[in-house]
Design a protein around this motif. Structure first.
Motif, PDB file in Angstrom:
ATOM      1  N   ARG A 165     -12.075  -4.183   3.483  1.00  0.00           N
ATOM      2  CA  ARG A 165     -10.896  -3.459   3.845  1.00  0.00           C
ATOM      3  C   ARG A 165     -11.241  -2.258   5.029  1.00  0.00           C
ATOM      4  O   ARG A 165     -10.378  -1.904   5.757  1.00  0.00           O
ATOM      5  N   GLN A 166     -12.488  -2.008   4.861  1.00  0.00           N
ATOM      6  CA  GLN A 166     -13.025  -1.063   5.759  1.00  0.00           C
ATOM      7  C   GLN A 166     -12.662  -1.632   7.339  1.00  0.00           C
ATOM      8  O   GLN A 166     -12.599  -1.114   8.209  1.00  0.00           O
TER       9      GLN A 166
ATOM     10  N   TYR B  63      -5.482  11.640   3.511  1.00  0.00           N
ATOM     11  CA  TYR B  63      -6.073  13.012   3.904  1.00  0.00           C
ATOM     12  C   TYR B  63      -5.007  13.878   4.616  1.00  0.00           C
ATOM     13  O   TYR B  63      -3.900  13.202   5.314  1.00  0.00           O
TER      14      TYR B  63
ATOM     15  N   LYS C  84     -13.031   4.842  12.236  1.00  0.00           N
ATOM     16  CA  LYS C  84     -13.510   3.416  11.351  1.00  0.00           C
ATOM     17  C   LYS C  84     -12.947   4.168   9.924  1.00  0.00           C
ATOM     18  O   LYS C  84     -13.272   3.270   9.001  1.00  0.00           O
ATOM     19  N   ILE C  85     -12.561   5.362   9.753  1.00  0.00           N
ATOM     20  CA  ILE C  85     -12.371   5.794   8.464  1.00  0.00           C
ATOM     21  C   ILE C  85     -10.996   5.480   7.982  1.00  0.00           C
ATOM     22  O   ILE C  85      -9.884   5.947   8.379  1.00  0.00           O
ATOM     23  N   ARG C  86     -10.954   4.398   7.030  1.00  0.00           N
ATOM     24  CA  ARG C  86      -9.598   3.892   6.879  1.00  0.00           C
ATOM     25  C   ARG C  86      -8.921   4.880   5.710  1.00  0.00           C
ATOM     26  O   ARG C  86      -7.619   4.498   5.547  1.00  0.00           O
ATOM     27  N   GLU C  87      -9.599   5.798   4.967  1.00  0.00           N
ATOM     28  CA  GLU C  87      -8.967   6.558   3.924  1.00  0.00           C
ATOM     29  C   GLU C  87      -8.073   7.600   4.849  1.00  0.00           C
ATOM     30  O   GLU C  87      -7.379   8.425   4.031  1.00  0.00           O
TER      31      GLU C  87
ATOM     32  N   ARG D  76       0.937  -1.239   0.005  1.00  0.00           N
ATOM     33  CA  ARG D  76       0.201   0.189   0.068  1.00  0.00           C
ATOM     34  C   ARG D  76       0.836   1.214   0.151  1.00  0.00           C
ATOM     35  O   ARG D  76       0.593   2.275  -0.565  1.00  0.00           O
TER      36      ARG D  76
ATOM     37  N   LYS E 222     -19.112   6.764   2.354  1.00  0.00           N
ATOM     38  CA  LYS E 222     -19.346   7.907   3.049  1.00  0.00           C
ATOM     39  C   LYS E 222     -20.580   8.865   1.997  1.00  0.00           C
ATOM     40  O   LYS E 222     -21.395   9.624   2.444  1.00  0.00           O
ATOM     41  N   THR E 223     -20.541   8.550   0.682  1.00  0.00           N
ATOM     42  CA  THR E 223     -21.463   9.218  -0.283  1.00  0.00           C
ATOM     43  C   THR E 223     -22.810   8.503  -0.402  1.00  0.00           C
ATOM     44  O   THR E 223     -23.723   8.789  -0.921  1.00  0.00           O
TER      45      THR E 223
ATOM     46  N   ARG F  86     -12.043  16.073  -6.208  1.00  0.00           N
ATOM     47  CA  ARG F  86     -13.531  16.255  -6.542  1.00  0.00           C
ATOM     48  C   ARG F  86     -13.741  17.609  -7.191  1.00  0.00           C
ATOM     49  O   ARG F  86     -13.293  18.722  -6.625  1.00  0.00           O
TER      50      ARG F  86
ATOM     51  N   ASP G 211     -12.802  13.462  -0.393  1.00  0.00           N
ATOM     52  CA  ASP G 211     -14.035  13.077  -0.165  1.00  0.00           C
ATOM     53  C   ASP G 211     -14.847  13.899   0.700  1.00  0.00           C
ATOM     54  O   ASP G 211     -14.485  14.827   1.218  1.00  0.00           O
ATOM     55  N   ILE G 212     -16.052  13.686   0.611  1.00  0.00           N
ATOM     56  CA  ILE G 212     -16.953  14.506   1.443  1.00  0.00           C
ATOM     57  C   ILE G 212     -16.799  14.256   3.001  1.00  0.00           C
ATOM     58  O   ILE G 212     -16.322  13.388   3.411  1.00  0.00           O
TER      59      ILE G 212
ATOM     60  N   LEU H 204     -21.946  16.069  -3.473  1.00  0.00           N
ATOM     61  CA  LEU H 204     -22.094  14.581  -3.993  1.00  0.00           C
ATOM     62  C   LEU H 204     -22.062  14.644  -5.364  1.00  0.00           C
ATOM     63  O   LEU H 204     -21.712  13.945  -6.207  1.00  0.00           O
TER      64      LEU H 204
ATOM     65  N   GLY I 150     -33.225   1.169   8.680  1.00  0.00           N
ATOM     66  CA  GLY I 150     -33.140   0.491   7.291  1.00  0.00           C
ATOM     67  C   GLY I 150     -31.611   0.644   6.909  1.00  0.00           C
ATOM     68  O   GLY I 150     -31.321   0.175   5.871  1.00  0.00           O
ATOM     69  N   ASP I 151     -30.544   0.939   7.721  1.00  0.00           N
ATOM     70  CA  ASP I 151     -29.350   0.694   7.427  1.00  0.00           C
ATOM     71  C   ASP I 151     -28.417   0.596   8.532  1.00  0.00           C
ATOM     72  O   ASP I 151     -28.233   1.372   9.245  1.00  0.00           O
ATOM     73  N   ARG I 152     -28.157  -0.702   8.916  1.00  0.00           N
ATOM     74  CA  ARG I 152     -27.265  -1.016  10.068  1.00  0.00           C
ATOM     75  C   ARG I 152     -26.076  -0.470  10.308  1.00  0.00           C
ATOM     76  O   ARG I 152     -25.320  -0.262  11.372  1.00  0.00           O
ATOM     77  N   ASN I 153     -25.608   0.039   9.110  1.00  0.00           N
ATOM     78  CA  ASN I 153     -24.342   0.727   9.051  1.00  0.00           C
ATOM     79  C   ASN I 153     -24.095   2.280   9.389  1.00  0.00           C
ATOM     80  O   ASN I 153     -23.335   2.918   9.001  1.00  0.00           O
TER      81      ASN I 153
ATOM     82  N   ASP J 180      -5.018  -3.217   6.150  1.00  0.00           N
ATOM     83  CA  ASP J 180      -3.769  -3.996   5.668  1.00  0.00           C
ATOM     84  C   ASP J 180      -3.755  -5.536   5.776  1.00  0.00           C
ATOM     85  O   ASP J 180      -2.980  -6.053   5.542  1.00  0.00           O
TER      86      ASP J 180
ATOM     87  N   GLY K 147     -24.281  -4.352   1.090  1.00  0.00           N
ATOM     88  CA  GLY K 147     -25.250  -3.330   1.846  1.00  0.00           C
ATOM     89  C   GLY K 147     -24.527  -2.148   2.454  1.00  0.00           C
ATOM     90  O   GLY K 147     -24.917  -1.433   2.969  1.00  0.00           O
ATOM     91  N   ILE K 148     -23.132  -2.387   2.528  1.00  0.00           N
ATOM     92  CA  ILE K 148     -22.396  -1.398   3.458  1.00  0.00           C
ATOM     93  C   ILE K 148     -22.384  -0.362   2.466  1.00  0.00           C
ATOM     94  O   ILE K 148     -21.587  -0.470   1.244  1.00  0.00           O
ATOM     95  N   LYS K 149     -22.519   0.940   3.039  1.00  0.00           N
ATOM     96  CA  LYS K 149     -22.472   2.119   2.309  1.00  0.00           C
ATOM     97  C   LYS K 149     -21.276   2.946   2.433  1.00  0.00           C
ATOM     98  O   LYS K 149     -20.723   2.864   3.759  1.00  0.00           O
TER      99      LYS K 149
END
Lengths: 445, 320
Positions: free
Chosen positions: B167-168, A274, A267-270, A193, B155-156, A224, A254-255, A372, A421-424, B172, B151-153
Motif C-alpha cells: 500500500r505504501q 493527518y 511517500k507518506i500514504r497516511e 477507503r 516510521k517507527t 498515541r 504518528d511520530i 516511540l 544496512g537499510d535500503r529504505n 488505492d 524488510g521495509i520499515k
C-alpha cells in the motif's frame, strides 16, 4: 412590455439534473445514498428506545453497494421509506417546513442528496422500498421526467412487501462519467477507503457496508498515549447552543517525519489521515483537513513538520440544523458561530502540538525515544484529558548548527542506504549517517 | 561495486523471457491488419544486448527506435547497439521519458524494468499513459518477487506487513481483500491487477478520450519471477480496429487481463528434436508416447513445451 412588474424565478429541472450535480463528485454521490440508508436505520432505532443505549445500536443494519460499468445498486435493510414521508418529504427538492423532527440525530436533512446523487449517476432509476406496512416502487426515467416541464411529481406503484424492510435503488443507463469511473478498481478501492474512514463511527457501532461483496472494516482512529503524551480528550456542551454536544480528541497519531523534504513526505500514504477531522452526528464531514477551513491559516499554516498530528471533533445534536454543515454534508458552514467557538479551542490544542514539533528538533534523539514509547490507542479507550500533554525537554547545550543540502543521483543514494544496512532509509538519514561516519573516522577528537 | 544485471546474465539465455519476447512481438505483428505498425516508434530499455530491438526491427520492420540507458552504461550501450536506427538516450527512465517525442507517431513502449513497484515503474507508466498517441502499445515488465516487500520499515522503525508495504507504494491501487496468505499465493496476479488499475486510472485522470485495452498479462520465471502486462491505448474507433485484428482468437498469449504463464522446460537439443517431430498436434503427446521415444518427461513439461515449441530457443557455442 410586462405590466406585472415581476421578475421570473421559477426553478427548472435542468438545474437539478445538470447543474447542482456538478458540485459533487461520484464518491460523494455514493455516500449521499449511503446516508439515506443510515437515516433509515436511525428512524428504526429511534422507535426502539432501548437500542440507543447500546454500544452497537446499528448491529444488524446493512447496506450493500454494487457498481460496474452498467449499473449501480444500493440495497439496505434499514426499514424502508414510509409512504407519507416519501410523498410529503423525501422526494422534495429541498427541505419542507414541518419536516418531522422525530428522527433523533438524523444525518440527512436537506432532502437534496438522494436526487442529486441519482441524477448524476444515470438516467433510468428504480427505487423500491418496503416498510413493515407498505411496499412501493418509484421508477424514474430522467429524460422523460425532464421533458414534462411543469410536472415535478414522480409516480409510484405498489410492490410486494419485503421480509426485511428496506430500500433498494438501482440506477441503469449510467452517465458516461459514472460508467467510466465505476469500472476503475482504483475508484472502488478509494470508495472503500473513504467509507471506512468517513463512516468509521457508524461501522464501529455495528452498521455493515459492502462494496461489490467486500465488507468494509472501519478505519480505526488512534492517538498515541503514554506517561509523557496525553492527547486532549474532552466532551462538553456548547456554551450557547445548549443542545449541541461536542467532543474533541487530538494529539500525535504518528511520530513526526524524520525528513521533511517534499520528495520524502510525498511517500507518506497516511497523509490523508493527518490534520483535523470534523464530524457532525458521527458522520465525518471534513476529513484530514490541512486548510483554513479548520485551524490552519494566517499564523498557523500547515507544514510537513506536522505530519502525524490528528484531531477529531464531533458535533452531536438531536436537531441537525444546529450543526455546522452544508447541503453536501461534506463541507462545513464556516461562518457558524458555534463552529468558530469550537475552532478557537481546536487552535489552542494545535498550537501546543506545533510548539512541540519545534522543540523536539533540538532534542531529537530523546524525543524519538519517548515518542516511540507512546502506544497508539483507539479513541474509545483513550483516557479523558482536559489538555493536550506533551513532553518537554531540558535545554541542550547551545551549539550553533549549520544546514547541509545537496543532491546526488537517486540510485547512488539507494546504494549507499543499502550499504548502511537499510535500503529504505530516508535520504536525510543517509546524509546524516555518512556525515557521522566521516566525522568518526576522519576527524581527530 | 555491485554489478548491473546485464553483466550477471546474458539476456539472450533466459529461455522464458526469450519465449515471451517472441510471443509478444508475433502478436504485435498481428496488429498490422489494422495499424501501420511499421510506422510506429519503439521505445525500450535495450541494455547491452538489444534482444527486443533486434526482434522488433526484424519482425515489425520498425526503424524509429529509442533505448533508454542509465548514464554510466550509455557509452557501452552505444557501442553495442546493433543497428544505426537505434538511438541510445542516457539517463533515468523517469527523466528521459517526458522529453521523448510521443507526438509525431504512435509508440510501442516497453518499460522493461527489473525492479518491482519500489522502482520507477508507476511513474514511468504515468508518463507514457499521459503522452502516448492514440493507437500506442504499452508494455510493462516488473519483478514479481514478493520478497521485495520484506524488510521495509515504518516510521517507527518496525518492519511493515507486506500488505502495508504494498500500500505504501501503490495506495488505492491495491485490492482491498488482500491478507497475509493470499498476498503470497496470488502475488503476480495482484501485481498485474495493480498495474492494470494504474494504467486505466492514469489515462482516465489525464482527461484524454482514449481508454486502455488490455492484451497481455504474462508471468514467467527464469532467475526471478517476472510479470509483463500490456495493451493498447486507443479511442473507441480504434478499439474496433483492434477487435478486427482478432488477437485474442489468434494468439494464446493474448489473454487480456487473465494471467498467462510461460514455463518452458529445460530440454536438450536431442529431446527438442524428438518432440518437434511429433508436432503440431491438436492433442498433446502422452507421457507414454514420449517414453516410447526413449526419454521420460513430466506431463507438465510436455504440455509446456508443446505450447511454446515454435518459440523455444536453442543455445549453442560458436567460435569467432
Amino acid at each position: 412590455m410586462n405590466d406585472e412588474k415581476k421578475i421570473h424565478a421559477y426553478p427548472v429541472k435542468d438545474f437539478f439534473i445538470h447543474t447542482i450535480t456538478k458540485d459533487v463528485d461520484l464518491t460523494e454521490c455514493v455516500l449521499d445514498l449511503l446516508d439515506n440508508s443510515i437515516d433509515g436505520a436511525l428512524r428504526v432505532i429511534a422507535k426502539k428506545k432501548e437500542a440507543k443505549l447500546q454500544d452497537r445500536p446499528y448491529q444488524g443494519f446493512e447496506a450493500h453497494i454494487v457498481l460496474d460499468a452498467y449499473s449501480f445498486t444500493i440495497k439496505d435493510n434499514c426499514g424502508g421509506i414510509p409512504l407519507d414521508y416519501a410523498i410529503d418529504y423525501a422526494f422534495y427538492f429541498g427541505r419542507r417546513p414541518g419536516f418531522p423532527a422525530d428522527v433523533e440525530s438524523q444525518i440527512g436533512i436537506y432532502g437534496i442528496g438522494m436526487k442529486r446523487a441519482i441524477f448524476k449517476t444515470g438516467k433510468i432509476i428504480e427505487i423500491e422500498t418496503s416498510t413493515e406496512e407498505i411496499a412501493y416502487r418509484v421508477p424514474i426515467n430522467v429524460p422523460a421526467w425532464q421533458e414534462k416541464t411543469d410536472d415535478w411529481d414522480f409516480d409510484f406503484e405498489d410492490a410486494q412487501k419485503w421480509e426485511n424492510p428496506g430500500t433498494s435503488i438501482v440506477i441503469k443507463d449510467l452517465n458516461k462519467e459514472a460508467a467510466d469511473e465505476f469500472v476503475l478498481s482504483a475508484f472502488r478501492n478509494r470508495l472503500i477507503r473513504v467509507i471506512a474512514r468517513d463512516y468509521s463511527f457508524f461501522l464501529q457501532k455495528g452498521f455493515k457496508v459492502t462494496v461489490n461483496d467486500f465488507e468494509i472494516e472501519p478505519y480505526e482512529f488512534r492517538l498515541r498515549e503514554s506517561a509523557d503524551f496525553k492527547p486532549i480528550n474532552i466532551d462538553y456542551v456548547d456554551e450557547i447552543e445548549k443542545n449541541v454536544a461536542i467532543s474533541i480528541a487530538a494529539g500525535m497519531a504518528d511520530i513526526p517525519p524524520v525528513d521533511e523534504t517534499p520528495e520524502e513526505v510525498d511517500k507518506i500514504r497516511e497523509a490523508d489521515y493527518y490534520g483535523w477531522f470534523v464530524a457532525c452526528n458521527d458522520r465525518i464531514v471534513l476529513p484530514g483537513d490541512k486548510s483554513e477551513k479548520t485551524v490552519w491559516g494566517e499564523g498557523m499554516r500547515w507544514h510537513f513538520q506536522y505530519y502525524g498530528f490528528m484531531g477529531i471533533v464531533n458535533f452531536v445534536s438531536s436537531d441537525p440544523l444546529k450543526l455546522p454543515w452544508t447541503t453536501t454534508k461534506r463541507n462545513l458552514h464556516l461562518e457558524s458561530a458555534l463552529y468558530r467557538r469550537t475552532v478557537t479551542k481546536m487552535k489552542q490544542v494545535t498550537r501546543v502540538y506545533i510548539d512541540y514539533t519545534n522543540e523536539r528538533k533540538a532534542n531529537l534523539e530523546k524525543a524519538k525515544e519517548v515518542e516511540l514509547k507512546a502506544e497508539p490507542k483507539l479513541l474509545s479507550v483513550l483516557s479523558k484529558s482536559e489538555q493536550i500533554i506533551l513532553p518537554s525537554f531540558e535545554k541542550k547545550p547551545r551549539v550553533k548548527m549549520a544546514n547541509i543540502h545537496y543532491r546526488k543521483p537517486r540510485d547512488l543514494v539507494v546504494r549507499v542506504a543499502e550499504s548502511l544496512g537499510d535500503r529504505n532509509m530516508t535520504n536525510k538519514e543517509v546524509g546524516i549517517q555518512t556525515f557521522d561516519n566521516y566525522v568518526d573516522n576522519e576527524l581527530e577528537e | 561495486m555491485r554489478k548491473p544485471s546485464f553483466a550477471k546474465i546474458n539476456y539472450t539465455l533466459r529461455p522464458n523471457k526469450n519465449v515471451e519476447r517472441k510471443l509478444i512481438v508475433e502478436c504485435l505483428f498481428g496488429l498490422n491488419e489494422a495499424f501501420p505498425i511499421q510506422e510506429y516508434a519503439y521505445i525500450g530499455m535495450g541494455s547491452m544486448w538489444f534482444v527486443d530491438f533486434v526482434l522488433v526491427h526484424k519482425k515489425l520492420l520498425i526503424e524509429k527506435m529509442i533505448s533508454i540507458e542509465k548514464e554510466i552504461y550509455a557509452e557501452r550501450a552505444e557501442f553495442n547497439k546493433p543497428y544505426d536506427c537505434i538511438k541510445v538516450i542516457p539517463g533515468d527512465t523517469s527523466m528521459v521519458l517526458p522529453e521523448l517525442d510521443f507526438e509525431s507517431r504512435p509508440t510501442i513502449a516497453w518499460l522493461d524494468h527489473e525492479t518491482g513497484l519500489d522502482g520507477p515503474v508507476l511513474e514511468d507508466v504515468r508518463i507514457v499513459c499521459e503522452n502516448a498517441k492514440n493507437g500506442s502499445v504499452l508494455l510493462v515488465t516488473v519483478n514479481a518477487n514478493f520478497r521485495k516487500l520484506d524488510g521495509i520499515k515504518d516510521k517507527t522503525g518496525k518492519p511493515m506487513k507486506r500488505v502495508d508495504a504494498l500500500r505504501q507504494y501503490a495506495g488505492d491501487l491495491v485490492p482491498p481483500n488482500l491478507d497475509r496468505k493470499n498476498i503470497l499465493e496470488r502475488f503476480p496476479e495482484v501485481l498485474a491487477e495493480i498495474l492494470f488499475a494504474h494504467v486505466k486510472s492514469t489515462i482516465k485522470a489525464s482527461g484524454r478520450l482514449e481508454r486502455f485495452y488490455p492484451l497481455f498479462n504474462i508471468f514467467y520465471r527464469d532467475t526471478s519471477p517476472m510479470l509483463t502486462i500490456g495493451g493498447m491505448i486507443a479511442k473507441e474507433g480504434d478499439k474496433e480496429k483492434l477487435d478486427c485484428c482478432g488477437l485474442f482468437r489468434r494468439f494464446d498469449c493474448a489473454t487480456g487481463e487473465k494471467q498467462f504463464t510461460i514455463n518452458v522446460p529445460h530440454l536438450t537439443v536431442k529431446e527438442k528434436i524428438a518432440l518437434d517431430e511429433m508436432l503440431p498436434r491438436t492433442e498433446f503427446p502422452s507421457v507414454e508416447e514420449i517414453e516410447e521415444k526413449g526419454f521420460p518427461l513430466d506431463k507438465e513439461d510436455i504440455e509446456a513445451y508443446c505450447r511454446f515449441y515454435r518459440h523455444y530457443p536453442v543455445f549453442g557455442e560458436f567460435a569467432f
